[in-house]
Design a protein around this motif. Structure first.
Motif, PDB file in Angstrom:
ATOM      1  N   UNK A   9      39.979  25.600  76.566  1.00  0.00           N
ATOM      2  CA  UNK A   9      40.651  26.939  75.817  1.00  0.00           C
ATOM      3  C   UNK A   9      42.011  26.271  74.610  1.00  0.00           C
ATOM      4  N   UNK A  10      43.107  24.782  74.997  1.00  0.00           N
ATOM      5  CA  UNK A  10      43.798  25.419  74.392  1.00  0.00           C
ATOM      6  C   UNK A  10      42.915  24.222  72.189  1.00  0.00           C
ATOM      7  N   UNK A  11      42.046  23.440  73.130  1.00  0.00           N
ATOM      8  CA  UNK A  11      41.453  23.008  72.023  1.00  0.00           C
ATOM      9  C   UNK A  11      40.448  23.493  71.401  1.00  0.00           C
ATOM     10  N   UNK A  12      40.038  24.974  72.110  1.00  0.00           N
ATOM     11  CA  UNK A  12      39.497  25.685  70.901  1.00  0.00           C
ATOM     12  C   UNK A  12      40.382  25.783  70.121  1.00  0.00           C
ATOM     13  N   UNK A  13      41.271  26.991  70.573  1.00  0.00           N
ATOM     14  CA  UNK A  13      42.286  27.531  69.550  1.00  0.00           C
ATOM     15  C   UNK A  13      43.172  26.419  68.654  1.00  0.00           C
ATOM     16  N   UNK A  14      43.541  25.399  68.659  1.00  0.00           N
ATOM     17  CA  UNK A  14      43.645  24.471  67.755  1.00  0.00           C
ATOM     18  C   UNK A  14      43.637  23.968  67.389  1.00  0.00           C
ATOM     19  N   UNK A  15      41.789  23.906  67.362  1.00  0.00           N
ATOM     20  CA  UNK A  15      40.941  23.789  66.202  1.00  0.00           C
ATOM     21  C   UNK A  15      40.443  24.947  64.849  1.00  0.00           C
ATOM     22  N   UNK A  16      41.171  26.080  65.895  1.00  0.00           N
ATOM     23  CA  UNK A  16      40.320  26.883  65.545  1.00  0.00           C
ATOM     24  C   UNK A  16      41.726  27.030  64.325  1.00  0.00           C
ATOM     25  N   UNK A  17      42.595  27.404  64.693  1.00  0.00           N
ATOM     26  CA  UNK A  17      43.407  27.456  63.845  1.00  0.00           C
ATOM     27  C   UNK A  17      43.800  26.456  62.076  1.00  0.00           C
ATOM     28  N   UNK A  18      42.983  24.949  62.859  1.00  0.00           N
ATOM     29  CA  UNK A  18      43.380  24.051  61.861  1.00  0.00           C
ATOM     30  C   UNK A  18      42.014  24.685  60.674  1.00  0.00           C
ATOM     31  N   UNK A  19      41.424  25.223  61.447  1.00  0.00           N
ATOM     32  CA  UNK A  19      39.688  25.680  60.390  1.00  0.00           C
ATOM     33  C   UNK A  19      40.601  26.863  59.214  1.00  0.00           C
ATOM     34  N   UNK A  44      47.759  30.967  67.496  1.00  0.00           N
ATOM     35  CA  UNK A  44      46.463  30.639  68.947  1.00  0.00           C
ATOM     36  C   UNK A  44      47.546  28.660  69.524  1.00  0.00           C
ATOM     37  N   UNK A  45      48.612  28.836  67.776  1.00  0.00           N
ATOM     38  CA  UNK A  45      48.426  26.689  68.079  1.00  0.00           C
ATOM     39  C   UNK A  45      49.852  27.368  69.498  1.00  0.00           C
ATOM     40  N   UNK A  48      48.770  28.062  72.980  1.00  0.00           N
ATOM     41  CA  UNK A  48      47.966  26.543  73.082  1.00  0.00           C
ATOM     42  C   UNK A  48      49.808  25.766  73.492  1.00  0.00           C
ATOM     43  N   UNK A  49      50.326  25.198  72.934  1.00  0.00           N
ATOM     44  CA  UNK A  49      51.190  24.462  73.132  1.00  0.00           C
ATOM     45  C   UNK A  49      51.845  25.116  74.545  1.00  0.00           C
ATOM     46  N   UNK A  50      52.449  26.886  75.135  1.00  0.00           N
ATOM     47  CA  UNK A  50      52.987  26.825  75.634  1.00  0.00           C
ATOM     48  C   UNK A  50      52.133  27.040  76.956  1.00  0.00           C
ATOM     49  N   UNK A  51      50.859  26.991  76.376  1.00  0.00           N
ATOM     50  CA  UNK A  51      49.374  27.317  78.295  1.00  0.00           C
ATOM     51  C   UNK A  51      49.542  28.073  78.385  1.00  0.00           C
ATOM     52  N   UNK A  52      50.124  29.965  77.827  1.00  0.00           N
ATOM     53  CA  UNK A  52      50.025  30.593  77.999  1.00  0.00           C
ATOM     54  C   UNK A  52      49.680  31.811  76.963  1.00  0.00           C
TER      55      UNK A  52
END
Length: 70
Positions: A9-19, A44-45, A48-52
């Motif tokens: 979930x965190x990885x997908x959010x970071x990738x979407x944020x980068x896109x 999203x970032x 993802x950083x706080x995992x919540x």
């Protein structure tokens, strides 16, 4: 805050944020929609950083793997 986000979930959010960020700064998305999506990318970032994710408890959802009970 109890963690409710898994690694995928965190990885997908970071990738979407980068896109979204790349699309915004290359002027593919512009105007009000671009700003709204850029703010969403920031959220999203941060989540993802706080995992919540604050929406997950309201929806009764968690993507964090359950720890085995001892």
């Amino acid at each position: 805050m109890k963690k409710n986000m898994g690694t995928t979930d965190k990885t997908i959010r970071v990738l979407l944020a980068a896109l979204i960020t790349v699309l915004y700064f290359t002027n593919v998305i512009t105007g009000t929609l671009g700003i709204i999506l850029l703010v969403l990318a920031g959220v999203f970032v941060i989540t993802s950083l706080v995992s919540f994710c604050p929406l997950y408890p309201l929806l009764g959802f968690s993507s964090c793997p359950l720890k085995p009970k001892k």
